[in-house]
Design a protein around this motif. Structure first.
Motif, PDB file in Angstrom:
ATOM      1  N   ARG A  49       0.828  -1.212   0.000  1.00 33.13           N
ATOM      2  CA  ARG A  49       0.000   0.000   0.000  1.00 33.13           C
ATOM      3  C   ARG A  49       0.854   1.251   0.000  1.00 33.13           C
ATOM      4  O   ARG A  49       0.498   2.264  -0.593  1.00 33.13           O
ATOM      5  CB  ARG A  49      -0.946   0.001   1.204  1.00 33.13           C
ATOM      6  N   GLU A  50       2.020   1.173   0.682  1.00 34.09           N
ATOM      7  CA  GLU A  50       2.922   2.326   0.614  1.00 34.09           C
ATOM      8  C   GLU A  50       3.428   2.505  -0.803  1.00 34.09           C
ATOM      9  O   GLU A  50       3.585   3.630  -1.288  1.00 34.09           O
ATOM     10  CB  GLU A  50       4.118   2.127   1.560  1.00 34.09           C
ATOM     11  N   LYS A  51       3.697   1.384  -1.469  1.00 34.40           N
ATOM     12  CA  LYS A  51       4.246   1.473  -2.824  1.00 34.40           C
ATOM     13  C   LYS A  51       3.233   2.065  -3.802  1.00 34.40           C
ATOM     14  O   LYS A  51       3.581   2.844  -4.671  1.00 34.40           O
ATOM     15  CB  LYS A  51       4.673   0.080  -3.291  1.00 34.40           C
ATOM     16  N   ILE A  52       1.953   1.661  -3.664  1.00 37.04           N
ATOM     17  CA  ILE A  52       0.978   2.119  -4.658  1.00 37.04           C
ATOM     18  C   ILE A  52       0.305   3.424  -4.248  1.00 37.04           C
ATOM     19  O   ILE A  52      -0.677   3.817  -4.862  1.00 37.04           O
ATOM     20  CB  ILE A  52      -0.113   1.048  -4.909  1.00 37.04           C
ATOM     21  N   ARG A  53       0.847   4.093  -3.234  1.00 40.62           N
ATOM     22  CA  ARG A  53       0.159   5.288  -2.739  1.00 40.62           C
ATOM     23  C   ARG A  53      -0.040   6.326  -3.833  1.00 40.62           C
ATOM     24  O   ARG A  53      -1.053   7.002  -3.888  1.00 40.62           O
ATOM     25  CB  ARG A  53       0.939   5.894  -1.579  1.00 40.62           C
ATOM     26  N   TYR A  54       0.943   6.462  -4.741  1.00 40.54           N
ATOM     27  CA  TYR A  54       0.824   7.495  -5.774  1.00 40.54           C
ATOM     28  C   TYR A  54       0.451   6.920  -7.124  1.00 40.54           C
ATOM     29  O   TYR A  54       0.605   7.569  -8.133  1.00 40.54           O
ATOM     30  CB  TYR A  54       2.139   8.283  -5.853  1.00 40.54           C
ATOM     31  N   SER A  55      -0.026   5.663  -7.145  1.00 39.84           N
ATOM     32  CA  SER A  55      -0.451   5.081  -8.409  1.00 39.84           C
ATOM     33  C   SER A  55      -1.754   5.706  -8.861  1.00 39.84           C
ATOM     34  O   SER A  55      -2.551   6.159  -8.040  1.00 39.84           O
ATOM     35  CB  SER A  55      -0.660   3.577  -8.262  1.00 39.84           C
TER      36      SER A  55
END
Lengths: 206, 383
Positions: A169-175
């Motif tokens: 979820r941290e990784k896709i925060r700016y997806s």
């Protein structure tokens, strides 16, 4: 010893609380926004599971099961079956343990206490915790060490799940996720996909 | 080329703002940038300038896949000629495989690109070329006999649930090609494993077309199998299996292209093989079942281990982003692949699931590598 290792590995990977049974989803979804809080939550769950499962194991075998009372109180109690009380007894144990954890965390790590917020007391109604106790009842462990290892293993499995999804979820925060799916929606989809990956362990015979 | 340029320039006004087909601009843009290097530059922020862009990167992967595709086509025909007892020349075998494999590629590209274009038009983002590679990888990981509608369904699942819901190319967490394969594997298991699906028409005359892994999993002895398949068979790839996975030679050629152009990460490839060898070697010492006592170097040559390590694990989007993380990520893929192979009787092949599993943990590995680096530097700064 080998039996203990088996139980431990099985409860982490094969009977993973989140991906095999989809238990404990509320806090899994609620506290998995950042890795650091989810680590705290994960440890709290490991701790609670590691204590409540063995306590409930003792309760089950010396109080609740049919004829269990006779071990402590003599033969005249051997017909008594208190297993209808198991839900309420298990919950009572779990709730008191969670109170304990809450006090410990508040004392030693106020920052974590703040970020866990309402989800910390909610561990009491986390179905993964009650689920582990009920699975323990079903699995008929032969001694208390096995029950403890099972509790710890289930906790570690849940810990892995929540930490992994927090990192994702941290990784896709700016997806650029479709607006309708932002937040919980995409988290459910990720959980499903993670479940597919965890299927790799289903059917392993140890 | 000039014809295309003129054609594109001619229809361009229709797609620009205010034009009739304004909504279809992403589709137009995709074709234009596919054929010609775009000349527009960004006008804000800092960017790294490099000759290579996503399209060229993906194209290199396609080039690297060509040996596998060509070999796979021939092998389909070759396995068929063994199974059916028909004597075929080399060209006939290749032809047979070519016409068997072509529909798979066409369906995969047609369905996948249709979904991709639909999403691009609906959401107004660019069409990304990620699917060029995925669309080639999906048929390569399938058994040759897979029905086309199943292929189409799995492609749709992979593109929509595996990629587009995350916002398109570069945002997905699971490798889309493997998502497609895993979806089929769990939804239609009888079409994806066993001994009938790997060779065209194998079911007709009772020929056992089981893969080597399948044979080993059903406790066939390693020694008796090595009579059937020699090591050079495994190395050159004249064995049954998914279309692209069998030949080490073709895979090594592809790996060299990837490494030479810098598209694939040597760290991941190296550490995956190391992890697999390490785990298989440990199991050799234990020797509990047939798969465990299979020599470690054989483990790396059979099944999809090499194919997965070179083309799937190195997917830059879903792998670990940090260099240290890549070593850990690759090593664990190798370890888990062999682990699942040996311990899980339900799945003779562990590579697909091992990579998916590590895709999930890759962000976590990265998080801790970055965090460790931050802590190290903080310490240096405050002393």
């Amino acid at each position: 010893m080998q039996e203990l290792v088996n139980i431990f590995i099985k409860s982490i990977f094969i009977d993973n609380m989140v991906f095999a049974y989809f238990l404990g989803m509320c806090s899994y979804l609620g506290v998995s926004k950042t890795v650091s809080t989810s680590v705290g939550m994960g440890f709290a769950v490991i701790f609670v599971l590691g204590i409540t499962v063995p306590i409930n194991y003792l309760l089950e075998n010396y109080v609740l099961r049919e004829g269990a009372l006779s071990l402590l109180l003599g033969d005249s109690f051997k017909d008594i079956d208190l297993s209808f009380l198991s839900f309420i007894m298990f919950i009572a144990v779990i709730a008191s343990m969670v109170q304990l954890v809450e006090m410990i965390i508040e004392k030693f790590s106020p920052a974590l206490y703040g970020s866990l917020g309402i989800f910390l007391p909610l561990i009491a109604v986390n179905c993964a915790i009650l689920g582990a106790s009920l699975f323990m009842q079903e699995k008929d462990f032969s001694n208390i060490t096995e029950a403890t290892v099972y509790g710890l293993g289930s906790g570690v499995g849940w810990f892995l799940a929540i930490v992994a999804i927090a990192a994702i979820r941290e990784k896709i925060r700016y997806s650029n996720i479709p607006p309708a799916l932002r937040g919980l929606g995409i988290t459910y989809i990720i959980t499903g996909l993670m479940g597919i990956a965890f299927m790799s362990f289903m059917g392993i015979k140890l | 080329m000039k014809v295309f340029r003129n054609l594109l320039d001619g229809i361009k006004p229709n797609f620009e703002k205010g034009g009739k087909l304004e909504k279809l601009y992403p589709a137009y843009d995709a074709f234009e940038t596919f054929l010609f290097v775009p000349d527009h530059t960004t006008n804000e922020g800092t960017h790294i300038k490099d000759a290579i862009d996503l399209k060229r990167t993906m194209f290199m992967v396609i080039v690297a896949l060509i040996p596998c595709v060509l070999f796979g086509m021939w092998n389909v025909g070759y396995q068929y000629s063994i199974a059916s007892g028909e004597s075929m020349t080399f060209i006939q075998q290749f032809n047979f495989g070519f016409w068997k494999f072509l529909p798979l590629i066409i369906v995969s590209y047609a369905v996948g690109l249709a979904v991709e274009f639909a999403f691009a038009v609906l959401r107004g983002h660019q069409v990304n070329e990620g699917y060029l590679v995925t669309g080639m990888l999906i048929p390569l990981t399938m058994p040759i006999d897979v029905p086309l509608w199943m292929l189409a369904i799995s492609v749709i699942f992979a593109v929509v649930i595996g990629k587009e819901v995350f916002g398109g190319t570069g945002m997905n967490i699971l490798n889309p090609a493997l998502t497609a394969r895993a979806f089929l594997f769990f939804a239609y298991p009888s079409w994806m494993s066993g001994d009938k699906v790997w060779v065209q028409n194998a079911s007709v005359d009772g020929y056992s077309g089981a893969t080597i892994l399948g044979d080993l999993a059903s406790s066939m002895n390693w020694q008796s199998l090595s009579g059937q398949w020699s090591i050079s068979d495994m190395f050159f790839g004249t064995i049954p299996g998914s279309v692209g996975e069998t030949s080490m030679v073709a895979i090594i050629l592809g790996a060299l292209i990837l490494l030479f152009t810098g598209v694939g990460s040597w760290r991941i490839i190296l550490s995956t093989f190391l992890g697999g060898y390490f785990m298989a070697y440990l199991f050799n010492l234990w020797g509990y079942n047939e798969l465990m006592s299979t020599p470690a170097h054989i483990h790396l040559m059979i099944g999809s281990f090499a194919f997965g390590a070179v083309f799937m694990a190195t997917d830059p989007v879903t792998a670990s982003q940090t260099n240290k993380g890549k070593y850990i990520y690759g090593f664990l893929i190798g370890v888990f692949a062999i682990l699942i192979r040996t311990f899980n009787p339900a799945y003779p092949e562990g590579m697909m699931l091992a990579i998916l599993l590590m895709n999930i943990f890759a962000p976590l590995i990265d998080h801790y590598i970055v965090q460790a680096n931050v802590n190290k530097r903080l310490k240096r700064a405050t002393v």
